[in-house]
Motif scaffolding. Sequence first.
Motif, PDB file in Angstrom:
ATOM      1  N   LEU A  55       8.748  58.599  36.014  1.00  0.00           N
ATOM      2  CA  LEU A  55       8.978  58.957  34.573  1.00  0.00           C
ATOM      3  C   LEU A  55       7.762  59.360  33.958  1.00  0.00           C
ATOM      4  O   LEU A  55       6.673  58.671  34.301  1.00  0.00           O
ATOM      5  N   PRO A  56       7.543  60.314  33.034  1.00  0.00           N
ATOM      6  CA  PRO A  56       6.331  60.555  32.299  1.00  0.00           C
ATOM      7  C   PRO A  56       5.779  59.242  31.607  1.00  0.00           C
ATOM      8  O   PRO A  56       6.733  58.576  30.901  1.00  0.00           O
ATOM      9  N   ASP A  57       4.385  59.465  31.293  1.00  0.00           N
ATOM     10  CA  ASP A  57       4.033  58.330  30.367  1.00  0.00           C
ATOM     11  C   ASP A  57       4.338  58.602  28.646  1.00  0.00           C
ATOM     12  O   ASP A  57       4.759  59.764  28.552  1.00  0.00           O
ATOM     13  N   PRO A  58       4.651  57.623  28.015  1.00  0.00           N
ATOM     14  CA  PRO A  58       5.165  57.802  26.618  1.00  0.00           C
ATOM     15  C   PRO A  58       4.025  58.886  26.006  1.00  0.00           C
ATOM     16  O   PRO A  58       2.719  58.642  26.074  1.00  0.00           O
ATOM     17  N   GLY A  59       4.660  59.590  25.347  1.00  0.00           N
ATOM     18  CA  GLY A  59       3.591  60.506  24.581  1.00  0.00           C
ATOM     19  C   GLY A  59       4.287  60.982  23.272  1.00  0.00           C
ATOM     20  O   GLY A  59       5.148  60.212  22.677  1.00  0.00           O
ATOM     21  N   GLN A  60       3.454  61.806  22.446  1.00  0.00           N
ATOM     22  CA  GLN A  60       4.043  62.229  21.180  1.00  0.00           C
ATOM     23  C   GLN A  60       5.319  62.595  21.181  1.00  0.00           C
ATOM     24  O   GLN A  60       6.107  62.592  20.216  1.00  0.00           O
ATOM     25  N   ASP A  61       5.897  63.474  22.392  1.00  0.00           N
ATOM     26  CA  ASP A  61       7.124  64.041  22.085  1.00  0.00           C
ATOM     27  C   ASP A  61       8.121  63.519  23.390  1.00  0.00           C
ATOM     28  O   ASP A  61       7.613  63.106  24.147  1.00  0.00           O
TER      29      ASP A  61
END
Length: 105
Positions: A10-16
């Motif tokens: 899973l991607p790291d938390p981001g703005q989108d």
Amino acid sequence: MPCRNLFAALPDPGQDEHFETLFATPGLRIERIASHLHASPPGFWYDQPADEWVMLARGSAELEFDDGRRQILTPGDWLVIPAGCRHRVAATGPDTVWLAIHTAG
């Protein structure tokens, strides 16, 4: 054919929110959506040309529909959003994962 896991890499938390197509053929697209405390921008509405089946796999979420209805989702909940049904993401919890299936319009 390799076996993959919906919750792996899973991607790291981001703005989108992060959208990843897992499988696609003509007329069908399956995607994983990773959300982390995200919501649709104020005044933004999804208005899709085809039906969408969506399931909340992990986390929490609330959808809002342009008729004023709101739908809280918990893991395992799913619904069909018909083509042309305006909706938005009102809120998501941390580390939320969705599975969405889009049909051709």
